[in-house]
Design a protein around this motif. Structure first.
Motif, short mmCIF file in Angstrom:
data_model
loop_
_atom_site.label_atom_id
_atom_site.label_comp_id
_atom_site.label_asym_id
_atom_site.label_seq_id
_atom_site.Cartn_x
_atom_site.Cartn_y
_atom_site.Cartn_z
N HIS A 1 9.49 51.99 60.92
CA HIS A 1 8.39 51.36 61.65
C HIS A 1 7.84 50.24 60.79
O HIS A 1 7.69 50.40 59.57
CB HIS A 1 7.29 52.38 61.94
CG HIS A 1 6.07 51.77 62.58
ND1 HIS A 1 6.08 51.27 63.85
CD2 HIS A 1 4.81 51.58 62.09
CE1 HIS A 1 4.88 50.80 64.14
NE2 HIS A 1 4.10 50.98 63.09
N ILE A 2 7.57 49.09 61.39
CA ILE A 2 7.03 47.95 60.66
C ILE A 2 5.55 47.83 60.99
O ILE A 2 5.17 47.65 62.14
CB ILE A 2 7.78 46.66 61.02
CG1 ILE A 2 9.27 46.82 60.72
CG2 ILE A 2 7.21 45.48 60.25
CD1 ILE A 2 10.10 45.62 61.09
N GLY A 3 4.72 47.93 59.95
CA GLY A 3 3.28 47.85 60.12
C GLY A 3 2.79 46.43 60.31
O GLY A 3 3.57 45.46 60.29
N ASP A 4 1.48 46.28 60.46
CA ASP A 4 0.89 44.97 60.69
C ASP A 4 1.11 44.02 59.51
O ASP A 4 1.12 42.80 59.68
CB ASP A 4 -0.61 45.11 60.96
CG ASP A 4 -0.89 45.86 62.26
OD1 ASP A 4 -0.01 45.85 63.14
OD2 ASP A 4 -1.98 46.46 62.38
N ASN A 5 1.27 44.58 58.31
CA ASN A 5 1.49 43.75 57.13
C ASN A 5 2.97 43.45 56.89
O ASN A 5 3.36 42.98 55.82
CB ASN A 5 0.92 44.43 55.89
CG ASN A 5 1.55 45.80 55.65
OD1 ASN A 5 2.37 46.27 56.44
ND2 ASN A 5 1.15 46.46 54.57
N TRP B 1 14.21 53.72 70.25
CA TRP B 1 15.07 52.53 70.13
C TRP B 1 14.53 51.58 69.06
O TRP B 1 15.30 51.08 68.22
CB TRP B 1 15.17 51.83 71.48
CG TRP B 1 15.98 50.57 71.43
CD1 TRP B 1 17.34 50.46 71.37
CD2 TRP B 1 15.47 49.23 71.41
NE1 TRP B 1 17.72 49.14 71.32
CE2 TRP B 1 16.60 48.36 71.35
CE3 TRP B 1 14.20 48.69 71.46
CZ2 TRP B 1 16.46 46.98 71.33
CZ3 TRP B 1 14.05 47.31 71.43
CH2 TRP B 1 15.18 46.48 71.37
N LYS B 2 13.23 51.32 69.07
CA LYS B 2 12.67 50.37 68.10
C LYS B 2 12.81 50.87 66.67
O LYS B 2 13.15 50.10 65.77
CB LYS B 2 11.19 50.12 68.42
CG LYS B 2 10.97 49.23 69.63
CD LYS B 2 9.49 49.04 69.92
CE LYS B 2 9.28 48.10 71.11
NZ LYS B 2 7.85 47.97 71.46
N THR B 3 12.55 52.16 66.45
CA THR B 3 12.56 52.68 65.09
C THR B 3 13.97 52.99 64.58
O THR B 3 14.29 52.71 63.42
CB THR B 3 11.71 53.95 64.99
OG1 THR B 3 12.15 54.92 65.95
CG2 THR B 3 10.24 53.65 65.24
N CYS B 4 14.81 53.54 65.45
CA CYS B 4 16.12 54.06 65.00
C CYS B 4 17.30 53.15 65.33
O CYS B 4 18.42 53.45 64.92
CB CYS B 4 16.36 55.45 65.60
SG CYS B 4 15.14 56.68 65.07
N PHE C 1 9.77 56.45 79.47
CA PHE C 1 10.33 55.18 79.02
C PHE C 1 9.75 54.77 77.68
O PHE C 1 10.49 54.30 76.79
CB PHE C 1 10.08 54.08 80.04
CG PHE C 1 10.57 52.73 79.59
CD1 PHE C 1 11.92 52.41 79.62
CD2 PHE C 1 9.67 51.78 79.10
CE1 PHE C 1 12.38 51.18 79.17
CE2 PHE C 1 10.12 50.54 78.66
CZ PHE C 1 11.48 50.25 78.69
N SER C 2 8.45 54.92 77.48
CA SER C 2 7.85 54.52 76.21
C SER C 2 8.38 55.38 75.06
O SER C 2 8.48 54.90 73.93
CB SER C 2 6.32 54.61 76.29
OG SER C 2 5.89 55.95 76.43
N THR C 3 8.73 56.62 75.35
CA THR C 3 9.32 57.48 74.31
C THR C 3 10.69 56.96 73.91
O THR C 3 11.01 56.85 72.73
CB THR C 3 9.43 58.93 74.82
OG1 THR C 3 8.12 59.42 75.15
CG2 THR C 3 10.05 59.84 73.76
N ILE D 1 23.34 53.65 71.55
CA ILE D 1 24.54 53.05 70.98
C ILE D 1 24.14 51.81 70.19
O ILE D 1 23.97 50.72 70.75
CB ILE D 1 25.55 52.68 72.09
CG1 ILE D 1 25.84 53.90 72.98
CG2 ILE D 1 26.85 52.14 71.48
CD1 ILE D 1 26.72 53.60 74.15
N PRO D 2 23.98 51.94 68.87
CA PRO D 2 23.63 50.77 68.05
C PRO D 2 24.80 49.80 67.99
O PRO D 2 25.96 50.19 68.10
CB PRO D 2 23.36 51.39 66.66
CG PRO D 2 23.18 52.85 66.90
CD PRO D 2 24.02 53.17 68.10
#
Length: 220
Positions: A133-137, A192-195, A185-187, A46-47
């Motif tokens: 996804h946010i990369g290192d840069n 959650w982090k990406t979407c 959980f990591s899945t 739920i965003p």
């Protein structure tokens, strides 16, 4: 190679037990576990990121213009316009469901399918917002893609997800390198982090065009 179903079911029960220990974290993130029935776990995300609307206006002479919002494309030859930004608190990203399969876990990575949270029918790509996804840069790139070459479905292209590791272009990034660190959980955390966390809804009105993007905050 398939794993013995008894072993797979035992691993599934262990992952579910670990997941229940993260109940507070899941609740705070707006993740609701809907169904747990081997080998599937269905979860609703739920965003609550409010919709940002960007409107072109004529700036006064000498006004300092803010940067063009992430994801906004300026037509070739056109001059960037000043965009006034407003946050609409009554409109947020739509909830979505995921069906996570742990069949053959942990010989195979968890599989993720995106579903309608009301009917649990699988969603087509045009009905999904994007995942970043946010990369290192600090550069963001979309990792929620369409048309997996094997399943023909939308898929999350991230390490630790079956559809990533079984994609023909990722044969050199073997699942076995990651399986000790990936679980149920990591899945959910990756989804959650990406979407959700990195998917902020933006509506950009730039006549004659209207753009919708799901830009992460704080990325280049």
């Amino acid at each position: 190679m398939k794993i013995d179903s008894r072993v797979s079911k035992l691993k599934f029960e262990q992952e579910v037990k670990r997941l229940r220990g993260q109940a507070d974290t899941l609740r705070k993130r707006g993740i609701i576990i809907q169904t747990v029935q081997y080998p599937f776990v269905e979860a609703v995300f739920i965003p609550r990121k409010n919709l940002m609307i960007h409107l072109p206006v004529n700036p006064p002479p000498g006004a300092k213009l803010p940067p063009i919002p992430l994801g906004v494309k300026i037509p070739p030859g056109a001059k960037p316009q000043y965009l006034m930004t407003a946050e609409l608190h009554a409109l947020t990203g739509r909830a979505f469901g995921t069906r996570i399969s742990l069949d053959d876990f942990d010989q195979r990575a968890p599989s993720v399918v995106f579903c309608d949270p009301f009917t649990w029918e699988e969603l087509s790509y045009d009905k999904l917002h994007r995942g970043n996804h946010i990369g290192d840069n600090k550069k963001a790139f979309n990792v929620l893609l369409d048309g997996h070459p094997l399943t023909k479905k939308p898929f999350l292209c991230m390490r630790g997800i079956r559809e990533y590791h079984e994609h023909p272009q990722h044969t050199g990034d073997d699942w076995m390198l990651y399986r000790k660190h990936v679980g149920l959980f990591s899945t959910l955390d990756t989804i959650w982090k990406t979407c959700v966390l990195n998917a902020n809804p933006n509506l950009v009105l730039q006549p004659p065009n209207l753009q919708v993007n799901w830009a992460p905050a704080g990325a280049n």
